[in-house]
Every structure is written in C-alpha cells, then in structure tokens.
Design an enzyme around this catalytic site. Sequence first.
Site, PDB file in Angstrom:
ATOM      1  CG  ASN A  83      -4.219  -1.484 -13.004  1.00  0.00           C
ATOM      2  OD1 ASN A  83      -4.039  -1.725 -11.808  1.00  0.00           O
ATOM      3  ND2 ASN A  83      -3.549  -2.117 -13.956  1.00  0.00           N
ATOM      4  CG  ASN A 127       1.732   3.131  -5.605  1.00  0.00           C
ATOM      5  OD1 ASN A 127       2.184   4.081  -6.208  1.00  0.00           O
ATOM      6  ND2 ASN A 127       2.304   1.938  -5.600  1.00  0.00           N
ATOM      7  N   GLY A 138       0.795  -1.228   0.000  1.00  0.00           N
ATOM      8  CA  GLY A 138       0.000   0.000   0.000  1.00  0.00           C
ATOM      9  C   GLY A 138       0.825   1.275   0.000  1.00  0.00           C
ATOM     10  CD  GLU A 197       4.488   1.615  -9.217  1.00  0.00           C
ATOM     11  OE1 GLU A 197       3.807   0.894  -9.942  1.00  0.00           O
ATOM     12  OE2 GLU A 197       4.830   1.288  -8.058  1.00  0.00           O
ATOM     13  CG  HIS A 247       1.243  -2.659 -14.990  1.00  0.00           C
ATOM     14  ND1 HIS A 247       1.241  -3.737 -14.114  1.00  0.00           N
ATOM     15  CD2 HIS A 247       2.021  -3.028 -16.027  1.00  0.00           C
ATOM     16  CE1 HIS A 247       1.972  -4.710 -14.627  1.00  0.00           C
ATOM     17  NE2 HIS A 247       2.458  -4.300 -15.788  1.00  0.00           N
ATOM     18  CG  MET A 305      -1.134  -7.667  -6.758  1.00  0.00           C
ATOM     19  SD  MET A 305      -0.600  -6.704  -8.199  1.00  0.00           S
ATOM     20  CE  MET A 305       0.535  -7.865  -8.947  1.00  0.00           C
ATOM     21  CG  ASP A 319      -1.382  -5.145 -15.402  1.00  0.00           C
ATOM     22  OD1 ASP A 319      -2.034  -4.554 -14.532  1.00  0.00           O
ATOM     23  OD2 ASP A 319      -0.739  -6.180 -15.177  1.00  0.00           O
ATOM     24  CG  LEU A 371     -11.217  -6.058 -10.556  1.00  0.00           C
ATOM     25  CD1 LEU A 371     -11.160  -4.545 -10.431  1.00  0.00           C
ATOM     26  CD2 LEU A 371     -12.049  -6.661  -9.428  1.00  0.00           C
TER      27      LEU A 371
HETATM   28  C1  GAR Z   1       2.974  -1.401  -7.482  1.00  0.00           C
HETATM   29  O1  GAR Z   1       4.260  -1.485  -8.037  1.00  0.00           O
HETATM   30  C2  GAR Z   1       1.911  -1.475  -8.561  1.00  0.00           C
HETATM   31  O2  GAR Z   1       2.258  -0.812  -9.729  1.00  0.00           O
HETATM   32  C3  GAR Z   1       1.850  -2.967  -8.777  1.00  0.00           C
HETATM   33  O3  GAR Z   1       1.856  -3.496  -7.467  1.00  0.00           O
HETATM   34  C4  GAR Z   1       2.676  -2.647  -6.650  1.00  0.00           C
HETATM   35  C5  GAR Z   1       1.931  -2.308  -5.382  1.00  0.00           C
HETATM   36  O4  GAR Z   1       2.752  -1.616  -4.487  1.00  0.00           O
HETATM   37  N1  GAR Z   1       0.698  -3.355  -9.529  1.00  0.00           N
HETATM   38  C6  GAR Z   1       0.722  -4.295 -10.467  1.00  0.00           C
HETATM   39  O5  GAR Z   1       1.709  -4.950 -10.718  1.00  0.00           O
HETATM   40  C7  GAR Z   1      -0.591  -4.497 -11.202  1.00  0.00           C
HETATM   41  N2  GAR Z   1      -0.419  -5.469 -12.224  1.00  0.00           N
HETATM   42  P1  GAR Z   1       2.143  -0.950  -3.189  1.00  0.00           P
HETATM   43  O6  GAR Z   1       1.258  -2.020  -2.539  1.00  0.00           O
HETATM   44  O7  GAR Z   1       3.324  -0.599  -2.335  1.00  0.00           O
HETATM   45  O8  GAR Z   1       1.354   0.255  -3.613  1.00  0.00           O
END
Ligand code: GAR
Length: 212
Positions: free
Chosen positions: A110, A17, A15, A182, A112, A93, A153, A96
């Site tokens: 989303n 992000n 989490g 990100e 990615h 992850m 994605d 949907l």
């Molecule tokens: C992030 O790098 C996001 O881009 C990725 O999961 C991570 C979550 O990090 N998402 C994907 O790969 C979607 N296919 P976080 O839990 O620290 O935000």
Amino acid sequence: MSDVARLVVLISGSGSNLQAILDACQQGSLPAQVVAVISNKAEAYGLQRANNAAVPSVIFPVHKNQTRAEYDRQLARIVSAFKPDWVILAGWMRLLTNTFLSRFPNHVINLHPALPGAFPGTHSIERAYKAWQSEKIPHTGVMVHLVPDEGVDNGPLLNMRIVHMRDEDTLDTFEERMHEAEHELLVETINSLIVHGLERTMHNAKSNSFRS
Ligand code: GAR
C-alpha cells in the site's frame, strides 16, 4: 518475458500513481507488467489510463447489502485470476479484510501519503499541511508498506521519503510535491521488491528511513 513481474493495481481515483508504474514499465525501468487494473469506482480516471495503455481493467463496485467478506471474497477471485506476483494498492480507498489479504500473504503493498503512524485514512496531505501550519509537525512524507492485516495504512515499512514543507507552499504546490515523491517512491519500491526481494527491501527500509 518470464522474469517480468505481474502486477495487479487496485485504484479508486485519478490513478496518477498507476500512470507512474505504467510509464516505468513502458520505459523499461521497471521489470514488470501491469496485467490488470481493478477499480471499486466506475468513474475513476485511472480506468481511462489503463485503457490508454491497453491494460485490462475491471470495475468492481460494492453492491447493496453485500458484506465486506462477500465483497473481499469475490475481489480475491478476480485478482487471483490475473495471477499477480504483487498486488499494489495505489489510491485504493477501501479497507481490505483478512478474507482478501489471506489469499495473498506478503504480496499486497500500500502507498500512503504520510509517514509511518501519522495521518492514516483519508485527506492525509491536507491534514499534514494544516498540522505544519499550526507548527505541530516539522515535515511529513510518503511511504509504502506491506499490508499484513486490517490495520489502516499500517504495516511493515518497505520504503519512505520525507517531504519538507516550504514557507511559500500553498496546499496545491505542497500536494504536487507529495505526489511527485509518491510516484518515484512507489516505482522504486516495486523495483526493489522485484529485484532484491521482500526481506532485503524491508531491511533497506529500516536503514534508509530518514532519507529526504
Ligand atoms: C495517493 O496520494 C495515495 O497515496 C493515496 O491516494 C492517492 C491516490 O492518487 N492513498 C491513500 O490515501 C491511502 N490511504 P492517484 O489516484 O492519483 O494515484
């Protein structure tokens, strides 16, 4: 508070992000409020972050023998109860289906850690790093896109940023820079959606797609 956008953030893990969004809301740089955090994993650290920010959270794991359609129907019910303006997949992850997506048309986005069309799915940062080491790619990047359907994605681009690898990079240092990119990109994109709307955000994404 009426022009503050309501965000429901879906997570599965750390989490970081989500934290970037919470911080931006708290600092007043994002005219939004995270009204709920939903996790499909009980152990996701992002739930703690939601708790620290006094944001309601829901743990909604997949139950045994539950079909995707059943799960997504119930998930949509949970999410819609929070009346979101935007549903943010920030490290969610789990694929949907249209059962969920059709409830929030043009309102699910989303994040990615790769450029459009590259490295969909899991372990994208590691896969890009290995591809760069074997000189298959010159750089990678991060993107935010709309989620119109069940593509993995993949969907109309809302924003992206190129991230360059450096000769001195280890996977760890490279991964850290990807996450920093990100965090900025996600907040910037949500802000654009709220302030400028979807059409203009998509239009800007087309013209800015090569900013690094
Ligand atoms: C992030 O790098 C996001 O881009 C990725 O999961 C991570 C979550 O990090 N998402 C994907 O790969 C979607 N296919 P976080 O839990 O620290 O935000």
